[in-house]
Design a protein around this motif. Structure first.
Motif, PDB file in Angstrom:
ATOM      1  N   ARG A   1      23.753  17.159  13.772  1.00 13.56           N
ATOM      2  CA  ARG A   1      24.847  17.955  14.321  1.00 13.56           C
ATOM      3  C   ARG A   1      24.397  18.802  15.508  1.00 13.56           C
ATOM      4  N   ASP A   2      23.329  18.411  16.151  1.00 15.68           N
ATOM      5  CA  ASP A   2      22.847  19.129  17.328  1.00 15.68           C
ATOM      6  C   ASP A   2      23.649  18.684  18.547  1.00 15.68           C
ATOM      7  N   PRO A   3      24.517  19.525  19.104  1.00 19.56           N
ATOM      8  CA  PRO A   3      25.356  19.091  20.230  1.00 19.56           C
ATOM      9  C   PRO A   3      24.532  18.710  21.464  1.00 19.56           C
ATOM     10  N   ALA A   4      23.415  19.419  21.681  1.00 16.86           N
ATOM     11  CA  ALA A   4      22.592  19.087  22.843  1.00 16.86           C
ATOM     12  C   ALA A   4      21.962  17.703  22.687  1.00 16.86           C
ATOM     13  N   GLY A   5      21.532  17.376  21.471  1.00  9.00           N
ATOM     14  CA  GLY A   5      20.962  16.053  21.228  1.00  9.00           C
ATOM     15  C   GLY A   5      22.001  14.955  21.383  1.00  9.00           C
ATOM     16  N   LEU A   6      23.213  15.199  20.859  1.00 13.15           N
ATOM     17  CA  LEU A   6      24.296  14.216  21.028  1.00 13.15           C
ATOM     18  C   LEU A   6      24.685  14.061  22.494  1.00 13.15           C
ATOM     19  N   ASN A   7      24.655  15.179  23.213  1.00 14.14           N
ATOM     20  CA  ASN A   7      24.941  15.137  24.648  1.00 14.14           C
ATOM     21  C   ASN A   7      23.936  14.240  25.372  1.00 14.14           C
ATOM     22  N   LEU A   8      22.656  14.436  25.083  1.00 17.75           N
ATOM     23  CA  LEU A   8      21.614  13.630  25.709  1.00 17.75           C
ATOM     24  C   LEU A   8      21.749  12.157  25.320  1.00 17.75           C
ATOM     25  N   LEU A   9      22.049  11.893  24.050  1.00 19.43           N
ATOM     26  CA  LEU A   9      22.246  10.514  23.612  1.00 19.43           C
ATOM     27  C   LEU A   9      23.394   9.867  24.383  1.00 19.43           C
ATOM     28  N   GLY A  10      24.491  10.602  24.562  1.00 14.62           N
ATOM     29  CA  GLY A  10      25.639  10.063  25.284  1.00 14.62           C
ATOM     30  C   GLY A  10      25.309   9.734  26.729  1.00 14.62           C
ATOM     31  N   VAL A  11      24.535  10.598  27.384  1.00 12.48           N
ATOM     32  CA  VAL A  11      24.138  10.353  28.774  1.00 12.48           C
ATOM     33  C   VAL A  11      23.294   9.089  28.868  1.00 12.48           C
ATOM     34  N   LEU A  12      22.332   8.925  27.979  1.00 11.62           N
ATOM     35  CA  LEU A  12      21.458   7.753  28.015  1.00 11.62           C
ATOM     36  C   LEU A  12      22.226   6.475  27.699  1.00 11.62           C
ATOM     37  N   LEU A  13      23.158   6.552  26.758  1.00 14.23           N
ATOM     38  CA  LEU A  13      23.956   5.370  26.432  1.00 14.23           C
ATOM     39  C   LEU A  13      24.845   4.963  27.601  1.00 14.23           C
ATOM     40  N   ARG A  14      25.329   5.939  28.370  1.00 16.29           N
ATOM     41  CA  ARG A  14      26.109   5.592  29.564  1.00 16.29           C
ATOM     42  C   ARG A  14      25.233   4.856  30.570  1.00 16.29           C
ATOM     43  N   ILE A  15      24.016   5.321  30.770  1.00 17.57           N
ATOM     44  CA  ILE A  15      23.104   4.646  31.687  1.00 17.57           C
ATOM     45  C   ILE A  15      22.831   3.226  31.214  1.00 17.57           C
ATOM     46  N   ALA A  16      22.804   3.029  29.898  1.00 21.75           N
ATOM     47  CA  ALA A  16      22.567   1.697  29.328  1.00 21.75           C
ATOM     48  C   ALA A  16      23.791   0.810  29.389  1.00 21.75           C
ATOM     49  N   GLY A  17      24.919   1.364  29.823  1.00 17.35           N
ATOM     50  CA  GLY A  17      26.140   0.571  29.914  1.00 17.35           C
ATOM     51  C   GLY A  17      26.887   0.447  28.603  1.00 17.35           C
ATOM     52  N   GLN A  18      26.518   1.227  27.588  1.00 14.80           N
ATOM     53  CA  GLN A  18      27.167   1.175  26.272  1.00 14.80           C
ATOM     54  C   GLN A  18      28.227   2.279  26.209  1.00 14.80           C
ATOM     55  N   MET A  19      29.345   2.039  26.896  1.00 12.89           N
ATOM     56  CA  MET A  19      30.330   3.103  27.089  1.00 12.89           C
ATOM     57  C   MET A  19      30.999   3.562  25.786  1.00 12.89           C
ATOM     58  N   PRO A  20      31.449   2.677  24.903  1.00 14.90           N
ATOM     59  CA  PRO A  20      32.084   3.176  23.670  1.00 14.90           C
ATOM     60  C   PRO A  20      31.149   4.069  22.853  1.00 14.90           C
ATOM     61  N   GLN A  21      29.884   3.662  22.738  1.00 11.08           N
ATOM     62  CA  GLN A  21      28.929   4.461  21.976  1.00 11.08           C
ATOM     63  C   GLN A  21      28.634   5.782  22.684  1.00 11.08           C
ATOM     64  N   SER A  22      28.558   5.743  24.030  1.00  9.68           N
ATOM     65  CA  SER A  22      28.332   6.970  24.795  1.00  9.68           C
ATOM     66  C   SER A  22      29.484   7.947  24.601  1.00  9.68           C
ATOM     67  N   ILE A  23      30.703   7.456  24.695  1.00  6.91           N
ATOM     68  CA  ILE A  23      31.882   8.320  24.535  1.00  6.91           C
ATOM     69  C   ILE A  23      31.919   8.908  23.130  1.00  6.91           C
ATOM     70  N   ASP A  24      31.606   8.102  22.117  1.00  6.53           N
ATOM     71  CA  ASP A  24      31.607   8.601  20.740  1.00  6.53           C
ATOM     72  C   ASP A  24      30.613   9.746  20.577  1.00  6.53           C
ATOM     73  N   ALA A  25      29.393   9.578  21.088  1.00  6.50           N
ATOM     74  CA  ALA A  25      28.373  10.629  20.950  1.00  6.50           C
ATOM     75  C   ALA A  25      28.810  11.895  21.675  1.00  6.50           C
ATOM     76  N   LEU A  26      29.381  11.759  22.865  1.00  4.04           N
ATOM     77  CA  LEU A  26      29.777  12.930  23.641  1.00  4.04           C
ATOM     78  C   LEU A  26      31.019  13.606  23.061  1.00  4.04           C
ATOM     79  N   GLN A  27      31.914  12.842  22.469  1.00  5.86           N
ATOM     80  CA  GLN A  27      33.059  13.464  21.792  1.00  5.86           C
ATOM     81  C   GLN A  27      32.599  14.299  20.607  1.00  5.86           C
ATOM     82  N   ARG A  28      31.613  13.806  19.864  1.00 10.76           N
ATOM     83  CA  ARG A  28      31.081  14.592  18.750  1.00 10.76           C
ATOM     84  C   ARG A  28      30.384  15.851  19.260  1.00 10.76           C
ATOM     85  N   ALA A  29      29.675  15.719  20.398  1.00 11.83           N
ATOM     86  CA  ALA A  29      29.024  16.894  20.972  1.00 11.83           C
ATOM     87  C   ALA A  29      30.055  17.922  21.424  1.00 11.83           C
TER      88      ALA A  29
END
Length: 501
Positions: free
Chosen positions: A34-62
């Protein structure tokens, strides 16, 4: 989240080790889910990887865990925008500037998001707000200029960009956008050429170029650098290069956009490539290193100063021979670029002074068009239809001079109508600006039909069944639109200009 985790993960990503960066962050979240900063970082990296649904999910939770963090909302909006969910992205940036009205990044991004939603007045207003907050930031001028350009206010856009480029000549996106806009409206090609040389001076490099491989018997390795290897005009011309190459030549794709592995055109191009290297979001120096590591004999870049271009990454000449082709109608200005592919009509003998590259003329025409696989059969308009002139070019190409030429034609054929199609016409302001320009040239509004969106490329091509004659634009001619019109059996009237564009 410790600051060190962010730095460590982003350093891995910048070094091209994205999988390791993601693994590092996921391990952190295993213990702190439940660390918002960690979820934020995960979302940014997933966007760079082109995994948009997973990136959006992580950032929405953050964002749910830290609803007032404007940085998290900004990252969520960026991923939504990358997924082409522009309305949702704009809502996030709107919320961010409500939380903090001085959140300059939010205003700058809204200037771009609103253009995608065809809300040009809002885009320009947001761009002006961002520039007022950050008058020295190159991105602020770039985004306002972009909004003005999308509203067909090209002269105003250039007025915003010029002084910002003089202040910050090494701001690549801003500088390239200015050069691109100069192709639309500058009446004299000489100052346009000098502006491109200024870009080259800003990005020249004393570092040594890549070494040539002395083995003359080895198979050649040709690299193609592009962000447009998908359902994009550039791909319509690049596909033939790959499909018809000699079998002993390896083609290495350096793809500089988010992966679209399910997109049909990209699937075809992936099958044609010997190697496909995802290079999205690599910093310039890392992209330079990746190109060198590929041991290319020739690198062909397909963007120039258009969207997705990576000329700054090529300034140190990471391949022994570098060629610019297809995607940009002018010189790059980059001293490291060896050749530009043209022909004797686009760049006739005597025009060498307008470019910094050597001109590689492929006559009689340097382009090889691949028509859409689902193109409908050509058909004439109904016999009872009025004579219809058509132009499906970018609305920014409908210059004052173009309007004057069309005005003379419409006066000579008083029963004719004019059918225009451009994405920009979805915005009322852009449409009004073009209609006003045509009216000043003597073309009544009731003789003009403006269309914007159609549901598919097939539907777009079917519109040519309503057109008797296609009209080109000046000083910036059509390319893909000309090929499409001819493929659909519609003749095109153009006029010979004094520059490649």
């Amino acid at each position: 989240m410790a600051e060190g985790l962010w730095q460590r993960a982003m350093a891995l990503q910048a070094a091209g080790q994205l999988d390791q960066a993601l693994a590092t962050v996921r391990m952190h979240l295993k213990f702190k889910p439940r660390d918002p900063a960690g979820l934020n970082l995960l979302g940014v990296l997933l966007r760079i990887a082109g995994q948009m649904p997973q990136s959006i999910d992580a950032l929405q939770r953050a964002a749910a865990l830290a609803p007032n963090e404007t940085g998290i909302r900004n990252n969520l909006a960026n991923s939504l925008s990358a997924d082409r969910r522009f309305a949702d992205a704009a809502a996030q940036w709107e919320q961010a500037v409500r939380i903090d009205p001085r959140f300059d990044i939010g205003w700058l991004c809204l200037a771009v998001a609103y253009t995608h939603l065809h809300r040009m007045e809002d885009a320009i207003a947001a761009g002006r707000r961002g520039l007022a907050l950050q008058p020295e930031m190159p991105e602020a001028s770039a985004n306002l200029a972009f909004a003005l350009q999308q509203a067909c206010r090209i002269d105003e856009a250039i007025e915003v960009a010029w002084p910002a480029v003089r202040r910050s000549p090494s701001a690549e996106l801003l500088h390239s956008n200015l050069l691109l806009m100069l192709n639309y409206g500058q009446p004299d090609p000489a100052p346009v050429a000098e502006a491109h040389r200024a870009f080259g001076r800003a990005f020249s490099s004393p570092e040594p170029p890549a070494l040539r491989n002395a083995d003359a018997e080895r198979p050649l390795r040709v690299g193609i650098l592009s962000a447009d290897l998908c359902d994009h005009s550039v791909a319509f011309f690049a596909e033939a290069i790959m499909a018809h190459r000699p079998q002993d030549i390896a083609v290495v794709i350096m793809h500089t956009a988010a992966p679209q592995p399910q997109e049909p055109t990209q699937q075809r191009l992936r099958r044609l490539a010997s190697e496909w290297i995802e290079s999205n979001a690599l910093p310039d120096e890392v992209l330079d290193a990746r190109i060198r590591e590929a041991h290319l004999d020739v690198l062909i870049e397909l963007s120039g100063h258009s969207a997705g271009g990576r000329l700054a990454a090529l300034a140190r000449k990471p391949a022994p021979v570098m060629i610019s082709a297809i995607g940009y109608p002018n010189t790059t200005g980059l001293p490291a670029m060896d050749f530009r592919v043209v022909d004797s009509i686009t760049d006739p003998p005597g025009s060498e002074h307008l470019c910094t590259e050597r001109l590689l003329r492929l006559d009689p025409c340097f382009l090889c068009y691949t028509p859409p696989q689902q193109a409908p059969e050509p058909a004439m308009p109904p016999a009872e239809a009025p004579i219809t002139f058509g132009s499906f070019n970018n609305a920014n190409k409908i210059s004052v001079r173009t309007a004057e030429l069309w005005g003379g034609l419409m006066k000579a054929v008083p029963s004719a109508r004019l059918l225009l199609k451009a994405r920009r016409f979805a915005d009322a302001q852009a449409k009004t600006i073009v209609l006003d320009r045509l009216a000043q040239a003597g073309i009544d509004r009731d003789r003009v039909q403006c269309l914007s969106h159609v549901p598919s490329r097939e539907a777009h091509l079917e519109l040519y069944r309503e057109v008797h004659v296609a009209l080109d634009t000046v000083p910036y001619n059509g390319t893909t639109t000309t090929c499409e019109a001819l493929w659909m059996g519609v003749p095109v009237i153009t006029t010979l200009g004094d520059r490649h564009a």
